[in-house]
Design a protein around this motif. Structure first.
Motif, PDB file in Angstrom:
ATOM      1  N   HIS A   1      37.419 -12.874 -72.395  1.00 11.94           N
ATOM      2  CA  HIS A   1      38.077 -14.031 -71.789  1.00 11.94           C
ATOM      3  C   HIS A   1      39.476 -13.671 -71.317  1.00 11.94           C
ATOM      4  CE1 HIS A   1      39.093 -18.252 -71.100  1.00 11.94           C
ATOM      5  NE2 HIS A   1      37.812 -18.523 -71.259  1.00 11.94           N
ATOM      6  N   SER A   2      40.168 -12.863 -72.097  1.00 15.09           N
ATOM      7  CA  SER A   2      41.515 -12.439 -71.688  1.00 15.09           C
ATOM      8  C   SER A   2      41.476 -11.617 -70.408  1.00 15.09           C
ATOM      9  CB  SER A   2      42.178 -11.634 -72.811  1.00 15.09           C
ATOM     10  OG  SER A   2      42.573 -12.475 -73.872  1.00 15.09           O
ATOM     11  N   VAL A   3      40.481 -10.730 -70.294  1.00 10.59           N
ATOM     12  CA  VAL A   3      40.366  -9.904 -69.083  1.00 10.59           C
ATOM     13  C   VAL A   3      40.069 -10.778 -67.866  1.00 10.59           C
ATOM     14  CG1 VAL A   3      39.111  -8.028 -67.954  1.00 10.59           C
ATOM     15  CG2 VAL A   3      39.620  -7.882 -70.402  1.00 10.59           C
ATOM     16  N   ALA A   4      39.157 -11.736 -68.031  1.00  8.05           N
ATOM     17  CA  ALA A   4      38.840 -12.629 -66.915  1.00  8.05           C
ATOM     18  C   ALA A   4      40.067 -13.431 -66.485  1.00  8.05           C
ATOM     19  CB  ALA A   4      37.700 -13.572 -67.316  1.00  8.05           C
ATOM     20  N   GLU A   5      40.843 -13.918 -67.449  1.00  2.16           N
ATOM     21  CA  GLU A   5      42.071 -14.650 -67.126  1.00  2.16           C
ATOM     22  C   GLU A   5      43.061 -13.753 -66.374  1.00  2.16           C
ATOM     23  OE1 GLU A   5      43.798 -16.274 -70.626  1.00  2.16           O
ATOM     24  OE2 GLU A   5      42.319 -17.878 -70.836  1.00  2.16           O
ATOM     25  N   HIS A   6      43.158 -12.495 -66.802  1.00  3.62           N
ATOM     26  CA  HIS A   6      44.089 -11.558 -66.160  1.00  3.62           C
ATOM     27  C   HIS A   6      43.690 -11.329 -64.701  1.00  3.62           C
ATOM     28  CE1 HIS A   6      47.239  -8.433 -66.921  1.00  3.62           C
ATOM     29  NE2 HIS A   6      46.694  -7.879 -65.851  1.00  3.62           N
ATOM     30  N   ALA A   7      42.383 -11.157 -64.475  1.00  2.88           N
ATOM     31  CA  ALA A   7      41.904 -10.973 -63.105  1.00  2.88           C
ATOM     32  C   ALA A   7      42.235 -12.194 -62.257  1.00  2.88           C
ATOM     33  CB  ALA A   7      40.397 -10.712 -63.107  1.00  2.88           C
ATOM     34  N   LEU A   8      42.007 -13.388 -62.807  1.00  2.00           N
ATOM     35  CA  LEU A   8      42.318 -14.609 -62.064  1.00  2.00           C
ATOM     36  C   LEU A   8      43.813 -14.720 -61.806  1.00  2.00           C
ATOM     37  CD1 LEU A   8      41.290 -17.238 -60.805  1.00  2.00           C
ATOM     38  CD2 LEU A   8      41.613 -18.332 -63.036  1.00  2.00           C
ATOM     39  N   ALA A   9      44.624 -14.339 -62.783  1.00  2.00           N
ATOM     40  CA  ALA A   9      46.080 -14.388 -62.601  1.00  2.00           C
ATOM     41  C   ALA A   9      46.505 -13.458 -61.459  1.00  2.00           C
ATOM     42  CB  ALA A   9      46.784 -13.995 -63.893  1.00  2.00           C
ATOM     43  N   MET A  10      45.901 -12.282 -61.389  1.00  2.00           N
ATOM     44  CA  MET A  10      46.233 -11.347 -60.305  1.00  2.00           C
ATOM     45  C   MET A  10      45.789 -11.898 -58.950  1.00  2.00           C
ATOM     46  SD  MET A  10      45.661  -7.491 -61.786  1.00  2.00           S
ATOM     47  CE  MET A  10      47.189  -6.640 -62.292  1.00  2.00           C
ATOM     48  N   ILE A  11      44.607 -12.508 -58.927  1.00  2.00           N
ATOM     49  CA  ILE A  11      44.115 -13.108 -57.683  1.00  2.00           C
ATOM     50  C   ILE A  11      45.094 -14.179 -57.204  1.00  2.00           C
ATOM     51  CG2 ILE A  11      42.323 -14.610 -56.723  1.00  2.00           C
ATOM     52  CD1 ILE A  11      40.327 -13.107 -58.583  1.00  2.00           C
ATOM     53  N   MET A  12      45.482 -15.058 -58.091  1.00  2.00           N
ATOM     54  CA  MET A  12      46.350 -16.164 -57.704  1.00  2.00           C
ATOM     55  C   MET A  12      47.744 -15.678 -57.319  1.00  2.00           C
ATOM     56  SD  MET A  12      45.179 -19.257 -60.262  1.00  2.00           S
ATOM     57  CE  MET A  12      45.774 -20.511 -59.137  1.00  2.00           C
ATOM     58  N   THR A  13      48.253 -14.709 -58.058  1.00  2.00           N
ATOM     59  CA  THR A  13      49.599 -14.197 -57.773  1.00  2.00           C
ATOM     60  C   THR A  13      49.669 -13.568 -56.390  1.00  2.00           C
ATOM     61  OG1 THR A  13      50.023 -13.810 -60.122  1.00  2.00           O
ATOM     62  CG2 THR A  13      51.381 -12.592 -58.556  1.00  2.00           C
ATOM     63  N   LEU A  14      48.649 -12.763 -56.040  1.00  2.00           N
ATOM     64  CA  LEU A  14      48.629 -12.138 -54.722  1.00  2.00           C
ATOM     65  C   LEU A  14      48.339 -13.153 -53.623  1.00  2.00           C
ATOM     66  CD1 LEU A  14      46.750  -8.823 -55.582  1.00  2.00           C
ATOM     67  CD2 LEU A  14      49.141  -9.019 -54.867  1.00  2.00           C
ATOM     68  N   ALA A  15      47.369 -14.026 -53.867  1.00  2.00           N
ATOM     69  CA  ALA A  15      46.992 -15.001 -52.842  1.00  2.00           C
ATOM     70  C   ALA A  15      48.140 -15.956 -52.520  1.00  2.00           C
ATOM     71  CB  ALA A  15      45.767 -15.789 -53.293  1.00  2.00           C
ATOM     72  N   LYS A  16      48.951 -16.259 -53.502  1.00  2.00           N
ATOM     73  CA  LYS A  16      50.070 -17.176 -53.301  1.00  2.00           C
ATOM     74  C   LYS A  16      51.364 -16.451 -52.905  1.00  2.00           C
ATOM     75  CE  LYS A  16      47.529 -20.685 -54.250  1.00  2.00           C
ATOM     76  NZ  LYS A  16      47.067 -21.560 -53.131  1.00  2.00           N
ATOM     77  N   ASP A  17      51.277 -15.133 -52.663  1.00  2.00           N
ATOM     78  CA  ASP A  17      52.419 -14.368 -52.145  1.00  2.00           C
ATOM     79  C   ASP A  17      53.622 -14.419 -53.083  1.00  2.00           C
ATOM     80  OD1 ASP A  17      53.640 -12.782 -50.156  1.00  2.00           O
ATOM     81  OD2 ASP A  17      54.532 -14.531 -49.168  1.00  2.00           O
ATOM     82  N   LEU A  18      53.355 -14.539 -54.384  1.00  2.00           N
ATOM     83  CA  LEU A  18      54.447 -14.763 -55.334  1.00  2.00           C
ATOM     84  C   LEU A  18      55.379 -13.569 -55.509  1.00  2.00           C
ATOM     85  CD1 LEU A  18      52.684 -16.909 -58.077  1.00  2.00           C
ATOM     86  CD2 LEU A  18      54.098 -17.652 -56.157  1.00  2.00           C
ATOM     87  N   PRO A  19      54.875 -12.313 -55.614  1.00  2.00           N
ATOM     88  CA  PRO A  19      55.830 -11.208 -55.801  1.00  2.00           C
ATOM     89  C   PRO A  19      56.842 -11.105 -54.661  1.00  2.00           C
ATOM     90  CG  PRO A  19      53.593 -10.505 -56.324  1.00  2.00           C
ATOM     91  CD  PRO A  19      53.475 -11.849 -55.687  1.00  2.00           C
ATOM     92  N   ARG A  20      56.371 -11.298 -53.412  1.00  2.00           N
ATOM     93  CA  ARG A  20      57.282 -11.172 -52.271  1.00  2.00           C
ATOM     94  C   ARG A  20      58.262 -12.336 -52.233  1.00  2.00           C
ATOM     95  NH1 ARG A  20      57.472 -11.787 -46.646  1.00  2.00           N
ATOM     96  NH2 ARG A  20      55.757 -13.267 -46.730  1.00  2.00           N
TER      97      ARG A  20
END
Length: 321
Positions: A105-124
């Motif tokens: 479950h933790s791995v799945a959450e991490h993958a979703l967090a990465m998807i959302m972070t990139l899709a929402k352009d958050l690092p930039r």
């Protein structure tokens, strides 16, 4: 129980450590990423009845397994056994266990967090604001609803991610030749051709084990099949992706970004080009070691060891083959 267990490559969570100590086991832990010779030396010194594998620099092979003279069980602190020569252990009559389901479950959450972070352009966006730039016109975030998520590897982690992503309106397709048809329930569509999945997906998330068949599974040819502007997420094993081909695709703009929790070499060199690219999101192979998952994995690994040393049969799902 007058037994010795060595934890190779780090320490157990206190809860797992207590399980062993309360059973009368002597526990010895090493630093992470010790090399093959260091493993041999500590095995000779302590002559363990069992080892728990965390983070090693080299694959655990037959010489290390035989070095202590009385090894009866090898437990993986996690589910990926690519750092253990399972065939050699089997030949020596030493069972290898995994902590199946403990951190999925933790791995799945991490993958979703990465998807959302990139899709929402958050690092930039974070970097722009820290540089004193407040410009909404530079925002390039996407809405995930209606986007197609391609999942490669549809075991527990892939299925858990599918439920999470489906709940926010994503279309889910999955590829896994080994998962039974019963797993593809609801709105998840099974794709039997990996190339078609890659070509159809806006985001691809990898959740397959590392085997001879999956080594460099996502190579230059397959990356070229992916949609222009697609995202690639890897919380599986680094070797599943050809890093050189991925770097080129990111530099040339064919892929919009990549979220990576694992790398071909671990720990990777500080000069790895992936760390210099503005369209990557990276983490140090921690998807499965949240505080919650670490407790669960450590306890399960400890219990697998105790059951094995007591002569109790382990469930088939815990045994590596």
């Amino acid at each position: 129980m007058n037994k010795t267990v060595i934890v190779l490559g780090g320490q157990l969570a206190p809860e797992g450590f207590s399980v062993l100590v309360e059973a009368g086991v002597t526990v010895v832990s090493t630093e992470p990423y010790i090399d093959r010779q260091a493993v041999i030396d500590i095995m000779k010194t302590h002559k363990p009845d069992a080892v728990i594998i965390r983070l090693l620099a080299d694959k655990l092979g037959p010489e290390e397994m035989k070095a202590g003279g009385q090894l009866r069980h090898i437990a993986k602190h996690g589910v990926g056994t690519n750092d253990i020569n399972v065939a050699a252990a089997t030949a020596l009559g030493i069972p290898v266990s995994m902590t199946t389901g403990s951190n999925g479950h933790s791995v799945a959450e991490h993958a979703l967090a990465m998807i959302m972070t990139l899709a929402k352009d958050l690092p930039r966006q974070d970097a722009l604001i820290r540089d004193g730039i407040w410009d909404k016109n530079q925002y390039q975030g996407r809405e995930l609803r209606g986007q197609t998520l391609g999942i490669v590897g549809f075991g527990f982690i892939g299925q858990t991610l599918a439920k999470m992503a489906g709940a926010i309106g994503m279309e889910i397709i999955a590829f896994d030749p080994h998962t039974p048809e019963s797993a593809f329930a609801g709105s998840v569509r099974r794709e039997t051709d990996l190339d078609k999945l890659l070509a159809s997906s806006d985001i691809v998330s990898l959740h397959c084990p590392l085997t001879p068949e999956t080594d460099k599974l996502i190579d230059a040819r397959r990356i070229a099949l992916m949609k222009s502007g697609a995202l690639l997420i890897n919380t599986a094993r680094g070797e599943v992706v050809d890093e050189g081909a991925l770097i080129r695709a990111l530099e040339e703009g064919h892929l919009a970004g990549a979220g990576l929790d694992s790398f071909e070499q671990e720990p990777p060199g500080a000069d790895n080009p992936l760390f210099q690219l503005p369209n990557t999101l990276v983490s140090p192979h921690v998807a499965g070691v949240t505080l919650d998952a670490k407790r669960a994995v450590s306890v399960m690994a400890a219990r697998n060891v105790l059951d094995a040393l007591d002569g109790k049969p382990l469930e088939a799902r815990f045994l590596a083959r």
